[in-house]
Design a protein around this motif. Structure first.
Motif, PDB file in Angstrom:
ATOM      1  N   GLY A   1       1.682  -1.593   4.427  1.00 42.48           N
ATOM      2  CA  GLY A   1       2.078   0.038   3.789  1.00 42.48           C
ATOM      3  C   GLY A   1       3.521   0.241   4.504  1.00 42.48           C
ATOM      4  O   GLY A   1       4.442   1.048   4.036  1.00 42.48           O
ATOM      5  N   THR A   2       3.274   0.551   6.182  1.00 42.26           N
ATOM      6  CA  THR A   2       3.850   1.460   6.794  1.00 42.26           C
ATOM      7  C   THR A   2       5.277   0.855   6.839  1.00 42.26           C
ATOM      8  O   THR A   2       5.970   1.451   7.492  1.00 42.26           O
TER       9      THR A   2
ATOM     10  N   ARG B   1      -0.430  -6.756   1.664  1.00 39.87           N
ATOM     11  CA  ARG B   1      -0.885  -4.969   1.320  1.00 39.87           C
ATOM     12  C   ARG B   1       0.194  -4.257   1.968  1.00 39.87           C
ATOM     13  O   ARG B   1      -0.793  -3.396   2.641  1.00 39.87           O
TER      14      ARG B   1
ATOM     15  N   TYR C   1      -9.408  -6.066   5.529  1.00 40.31           N
ATOM     16  CA  TYR C   1      -8.050  -5.988   6.285  1.00 40.31           C
ATOM     17  C   TYR C   1      -8.578  -6.162   7.375  1.00 40.31           C
ATOM     18  O   TYR C   1      -8.890  -5.987   8.599  1.00 40.31           O
TER      19      TYR C   1
ATOM     20  N   THR D   1       0.872  -4.063   8.251  1.00 40.32           N
ATOM     21  CA  THR D   1       2.132  -4.390   9.227  1.00 40.32           C
ATOM     22  C   THR D   1       2.199  -5.011  10.133  1.00 40.32           C
ATOM     23  O   THR D   1       2.707  -5.853  10.431  1.00 40.32           O
ATOM     24  N   PRO D   2       1.406  -4.065  11.191  1.00 40.75           N
ATOM     25  CA  PRO D   2       1.346  -5.248  12.438  1.00 40.75           C
ATOM     26  C   PRO D   2       1.466  -6.816  11.867  1.00 40.75           C
ATOM     27  O   PRO D   2       1.812  -7.601  13.000  1.00 40.75           O
TER      28      PRO D   2
ATOM     29  N   HIS E   1       0.880  -1.105  -0.136  1.00 41.71           N
ATOM     30  CA  HIS E   1       0.119  -0.347  -0.023  1.00 41.71           C
ATOM     31  C   HIS E   1       1.280   1.525   0.006  1.00 41.71           C
ATOM     32  O   HIS E   1       2.011   1.316   1.390  1.00 41.71           O
TER      33      HIS E   1
ATOM     34  N   ARG F   1     -14.896  -1.786   9.884  1.00 41.60           N
ATOM     35  CA  ARG F   1     -15.112  -0.750   8.634  1.00 41.60           C
ATOM     36  C   ARG F   1     -15.560  -0.415   7.527  1.00 41.60           C
ATOM     37  O   ARG F   1     -17.088  -0.051   7.617  1.00 41.60           O
TER      38      ARG F   1
ATOM     39  N   LYS G   1       0.151   4.080   0.482  1.00 45.47           N
ATOM     40  CA  LYS G   1      -0.536   5.293   0.999  1.00 45.47           C
ATOM     41  C   LYS G   1       0.465   5.972   1.911  1.00 45.47           C
ATOM     42  O   LYS G   1       0.122   6.683   2.746  1.00 45.47           O
TER      43      LYS G   1
HETATM   44  C1  LIG Z   1      -7.052  -1.314   2.625  1.00 45.07           C
HETATM   45  C2  LIG Z   1      -5.344  -1.733   3.752  1.00 45.07           C
HETATM   46  N1  LIG Z   1      -4.172  -1.608   3.279  1.00 45.07           N
HETATM   47  C3  LIG Z   1      -3.617  -2.526   3.621  1.00 45.07           C
HETATM   48  C4  LIG Z   1      -2.719  -1.485   3.907  1.00 45.07           C
HETATM   49  C5  LIG Z   1      -1.830  -1.119   5.129  1.00 45.07           C
HETATM   50  O1  LIG Z   1      -1.791  -1.330   6.653  1.00 45.07           O
HETATM   51  P1  LIG Z   1      -0.398  -0.779   7.255  1.00 45.07           P
HETATM   52  O2  LIG Z   1      -0.279   0.564   7.603  1.00 45.07           O
HETATM   53  O3  LIG Z   1      -0.946  -1.360   8.359  1.00 45.07           O
HETATM   54  O4  LIG Z   1       0.476  -1.947   6.634  1.00 45.07           O
HETATM   55  C6  LIG Z   1      -4.447  -0.437   4.867  1.00 45.07           C
HETATM   56  C7  LIG Z   1      -3.773   0.858   5.349  1.00 45.07           C
HETATM   57  O5  LIG Z   1      -4.647   1.465   6.142  1.00 45.07           O
HETATM   58  C8  LIG Z   1      -5.728  -0.140   4.530  1.00 45.07           C
HETATM   59  O6  LIG Z   1      -6.796   0.869   5.007  1.00 45.07           O
END
Ligand SMILES: Cc1ncc(COP(=O)(O)O)c(C=O)c1O
Length: 370
Positions: free
Chosen positions: A232-233, A230, A170, A214-215, A41, A140, A43
């Motif tokens: 991201g962090t 997926r 998720y 990530t957790p 991810h 969610r 983001k």
């Molecule tokens: C739909 C979805 N997938 C993957 C992720 C990535 O998760 P993480 O930030 O724990 O790595 C997020 C994070 O908000 C998410 O909302």
């Protein structure tokens, strides 16, 4: 020309390039060794430069949340998942206008979203792949009932050029310390197993089962059925991730470089990183989760309170007394928010800035005519 970090104006987010590379390598080799598809991810970093590094290391594609993220990432990637409900004509049409060479997948949980996306796909005359989102405990988005998810998958199948490609979930409710996650992960795996059996019986076997965070990153292979994850962090990590043991403190790659601007009030020091540099993000999943960030070299020293441009370091548990003008590096509680507050990131090695890159997918990417 490399620049000493001492010459940077603060507050500024800086990334340790060696730590970043190690974080990227470690997730890529975990994915390879467990035959899982890594679809990170973006983001967290919102930067094509980092996305290219992830793809070069074997990521199968990228995950985005917003249309603008998908547009920016389509410049470096031709396989994008938008893991966010494509509700509303504006959003659905904007997604369908992504370059034709981009294979587009969207995760959704409602018939409204299916109809919006199908209409946009027909206008754009392109296939759009769909993951039906399940709620496996986060509460969610995602359908809690498997029968409803199967009905939605049928609706997708009946609306070409949409294509039912798989299911997504998720596990955002699993934020406990890593060594205490088993009960929640077992419940999740069981719910997923039931769902997969029901999809099978309905003749709708998903090609992809997309999960991951990530957790739970290093436990993904224990959730039977998952084919794609997926996180991201993990690229930068943060205080929350380190506090639950999903990364080491020496794997926190991004810190906010800040300057001590006042020590006038006893028992504290004030830095120039407040809410506009760190965000006001709570710690999640740990108790006690005090403060809004901690120092890289002294994790026991936390930012106990903030104004917009002031962060108050609590010195009550340390004999360390910084001087006015001294610089510190703060590990933020939630790194994604810090990145999104900034236009650019500095990449450092030791005390030198070697490079920098823009947070190109920051914001929404549209202009209001005034
Ligand atoms: C739909 C979805 N997938 C993957 C992720 C990535 O998760 P993480 O930030 O724990 O790595 C997020 C994070 O908000 C998410 O909302």
């Amino acid at each position: 020309m490399p620049l000493p970090t001492a010459e940077l104006e603060t507050p500024i987010p800086i990334v340790d390039l060696d730590r970043l590379a190690r974080n990227l390598d470690r997730a890529a080799s975990y994915a390879a060794s467990h035959h899982l598809s890594l679809r990170p991810h973006i983001k967290t970093h919102k930067s094509p430069r980092i996305a290219e590094e992830q793809l070069r290391r074997g990521a199968v594609g990228l995950t985005c949340a917003t249309p603008f993220e998908a547009e920016v990432m389509s410049t470096v990637c031709d396989d994008i998942l938008v893991a966010y409900p494509p509700v509303g004509q504006v959003r659905a049409h904007r997604l369908a206008r992504l370059p034709e060479r981009t294979a587009l997948t969207v995760a959704l949980d409602s018939l409204t979203a299916v109809d919006d996306l199908a209409a946009a796909a027909r206008v754009a005359d392109r296939p759009i792949h769909v993951y039906v989102e399940l709620d496996l405990g986060m509460h969610r988005v995602g359908l809690p009932r498997v029968d409803d998810a199967i009905a939605l998958a049928r609706a997708v199948r009946d609306r070409p050029p949409l294509d039912f490609a798989g299911i997504a979930f998720y596990p955002g409710h699993v934020r406990d310390p890593v060594d205490q996650q088993s009960p929640k992960l077992e419940a999740l795996a069981q719910a997923l197993g039931h769902a997969l059996d029901a999809f099978d019986r309905a003749g709708l076997r998903p090609r992809v089962v997309s999960g991951g965070s990530t957790p739970t990153l290093w436990q993904t292979h224990e959730i039977a059925g998952v084919t794609e994850f997926r996180p991201g962090t993990y690229v930068y990590n943060d205080r929350t991730t380190a506090a639950i043991g999903a990364c080491g403190w020496d794997e926190c790659a991004l810190t906010v470089l800040a300057t001590v601007v006042s020590t006038a009030v006893p028992g504290q020091a004030v830095i120039d990183a407040g809410t506009k540099a760190l965000g006001r993000e709570p710690m999640r999943g740990v108790d006690p989760g005090e403060g809004f960030g901690c120092l890289l070299d002294r994790p026991d020293v936390v930012v106990k309170s903030m104004s917009e441009e002031h962060g108050i370091l609590d010195l009550s548990s340390t004999s360390w007394r910084p001087e006015v003008g001294e610089r510190v590096r703060v590990i933020p509680n939630h790194v994604c928010i810090v990145v999104h507050l900034n236009d650019a990131i500095a990449g450092v090695r030791g005390d030198m800035v070697e490079t920098s890159w823009p947070v190109a997918a920051r914001g929404r990417g549209y202009r209001l005519e005034t």
